[in-house]
Design an enzyme around this catalytic site. Structure first.
Site, PDB file in Angstrom:
ATOM      1  N   SER A   1       0.854  -1.191   0.000  1.00 51.85           N
ATOM      2  CA  SER A   1       0.000   0.000   0.000  1.00 51.85           C
ATOM      3  C   SER A   1       0.889   1.240   0.000  1.00 51.85           C
ATOM      4  CB  SER A   1      -0.945  -0.025   1.206  1.00 51.85           C
ATOM      5  OG  SER A   1      -1.840   1.060   1.177  1.00 51.85           O
ATOM      6  N   THR A   2       0.845   2.051   1.058  1.00 51.86           N
ATOM      7  CA  THR A   2       1.618   3.296   1.094  1.00 51.86           C
ATOM      8  C   THR A   2       3.113   3.022   0.918  1.00 51.86           C
ATOM      9  OG1 THR A   2      -0.006   4.123   2.676  1.00 51.86           O
ATOM     10  CG2 THR A   2       2.017   5.402   2.409  1.00 51.86           C
TER      11      THR A   2
ATOM     12  N   HIS B   1      -2.715  -1.078  -3.211  1.00 54.75           N
ATOM     13  CA  HIS B   1      -3.857  -0.208  -2.922  1.00 54.75           C
ATOM     14  C   HIS B   1      -3.707   1.069  -3.744  1.00 54.75           C
ATOM     15  CE1 HIS B   1      -4.333  -2.171   1.322  1.00 54.75           C
ATOM     16  NE2 HIS B   1      -4.734  -2.958   0.341  1.00 54.75           N
TER      17      HIS B   1
ATOM     18  N   MET C   1       0.030   0.865   5.035  1.00 53.49           N
ATOM     19  CA  MET C   1      -0.736   1.150   6.235  1.00 53.49           C
ATOM     20  C   MET C   1      -1.792   0.077   6.461  1.00 53.49           C
ATOM     21  SD  MET C   1      -2.747   4.717   7.065  1.00 53.49           S
ATOM     22  CE  MET C   1      -1.275   5.627   6.615  1.00 53.49           C
TER      23      MET C   1
ATOM     24  N   ASP D   1      -4.093  -5.251   5.904  1.00 57.54           N
ATOM     25  CA  ASP D   1      -4.518  -6.058   4.766  1.00 57.54           C
ATOM     26  C   ASP D   1      -3.385  -6.990   4.358  1.00 57.54           C
ATOM     27  OD1 ASP D   1      -6.100  -6.992   2.663  1.00 57.54           O
ATOM     28  OD2 ASP D   1      -5.389  -5.443   1.281  1.00 57.54           O
TER      29      ASP D   1
END
Length: 364
Positions: free
Chosen positions: A182-183, A209, A303, A306
């Site tokens: 993600s991030t 993401h 973050m 998941d």
């Protein structure tokens, strides 16, 4: 002490709105604003903020060029505000290449369904990057201490010992590599995937993401940079060695069939039950069902948590899970969740992951 934030935008309305939202958190303090990239560069040097929010389109000096100069002269955690269009996607990816760590839509209605939820997400993302910036500064101070050469051998050993994992060729016959992030993921993925050869022996599934309008541009960028082939996944794609498939934003990517006739299926997901679309958990769960123990999975910077449940299913089948280590993550959320649950076989720094993959597959 609150984290210091510099807000950069040429719109006075957006500057005021963003300042009010961030200052609603006692742990954040907007110390100043800048109306263009030139001001942003100068104020970053003088004020030394923990995080900068940066618009892309500004007069005199645009956001991308401002990021480049800030990262050269006064490295700082930067989050970009972008339009969710195909062109906006390409520009935002350029900003991430320049050194920005994260991005959010400039229209708050595209962040969350309600204004209060959008504000909460924004404050959370800014806080995470501010924490990362504080860590960067601590490490920079440590490097300065080391450069002065006092007796610091013990300190050095603490800093570097996590990088000592030794990966060997695996006796396991992996048939697929799955990656969730993600991030910070776009740059992390770029660093890992560009080191893989065009004859990489298994297919690669990527869950990043990212908004729906970004994933195609992101896949195309990776395809231009990598020796392997990279595309945005589509229903019916046959899994081929040396090919990577990026889950489309706003949808779910699952594997259909069995391990010898595996194809991808892209699902429109309108469920409120699943927070992330695409979801690492859902893709990893399908990999566990189809390929069982023959999966090598990676959880990179991001973050939240998941991927933890998907990794649990994979481990239950005997598959292998690696996670990125805390020091090299932009946000140590997803890898931490997996490591704390005891699901990670190895915790690796980002710069060791591609070489470790090559060793496992006995590639030079």
């Amino acid at each position: 002490m609150p984290y210091k934030v510099l807000v950069v935008d040429d719109s006075s309305f957006f500057r005021r709105r963003l300042t009010d939202i961030l200052n609603a958190d006692p742990n954040l303090n907007v110390i100043d604003v800048a109306v263009n990239g030139i001001e942003a560069v100068e104020k970053a040097k003088i004020l030394k903020p923990d995080v900068i929010t940066m618009d892309i389109e500004m007069p005199h000096l645009n956001g991308i060029d401002a990021v480049k100069q800030i990262m050269k002269h006064s490295p700082t955690s930067i989050i970009m505000f972008s339009s969710l269009t195909h062109e906006g996607a390409k520009i935002t990816l350029d900003a991430l290449d320049a050194g920005a760590l994260d991005f959010l839509p400039k229209k708050f209605s595209e962040i969350a369904k309600t204004t209060s939820d959008a504000g909460r997400v924004l404050r959370q993302r800014v806080t995470q990057l501010a924490r990362k910036n504080s860590t960067i500064k601590v490490r920079a101070n440590l490097r300065d201490v080391v450069a002065n050469k006092p007796p610091v051998k013990k300190v050095l050993s603490v800093v570097t010992q996590k990088s000592q994992a030794v990966i060997q060729k695996s006796p396991q016959n992996y048939k697929i590599l799955t990656i969730g992030t993600s991030t910070g993921g776009p740059i992390a993925l770029q660093k890992v995937l560009t080191q893989l050869p065009d004859n990489f022996p298994v297919p690669i599934l990527i869950v990043q993401h990212m908004p729906a309008s970004f994933t195609k541009a992101f896949a195309n960028r990776l395809n231009n940079l990598c020796k392997i082939s990279v595309k945005e996944a589509a229903t019916g794609d046959q899994l081929k060695a040396g090919h990577a498939y990026v889950a489309p934003g706003g949808k779910q990517m699952v594997i259909d069939g069995n391990n010898s006739t595996a194809k991808l299926k892209i699902i429109d997901d309108v469920s409120e039950r699943v927070a992330f679309k695409p979801s690492v958990d859902i893709t990893f769960a399908s990999a566990a069902r189809v390929f069982g123990k023959d999966v090598l999975s990676l959880i990179l910077t991001g973050m939240g948590s998941d991927g933890k449940d998907g990794c649990r299913l994979l481990k239950g089948k005997g598959a292998t899970v690696w996670s990125q280590d805390e020091e090299s993550c932009v946000v140590y959320g997803m890898p931490q969740a997996v490591a704390k649950a005891g699901l990670s076989d190895e915790e690796l720094p980002l710069d060791k992951i591609s070489s470790s993959i090559l060793k496992v597959f006995d590639l030079k």
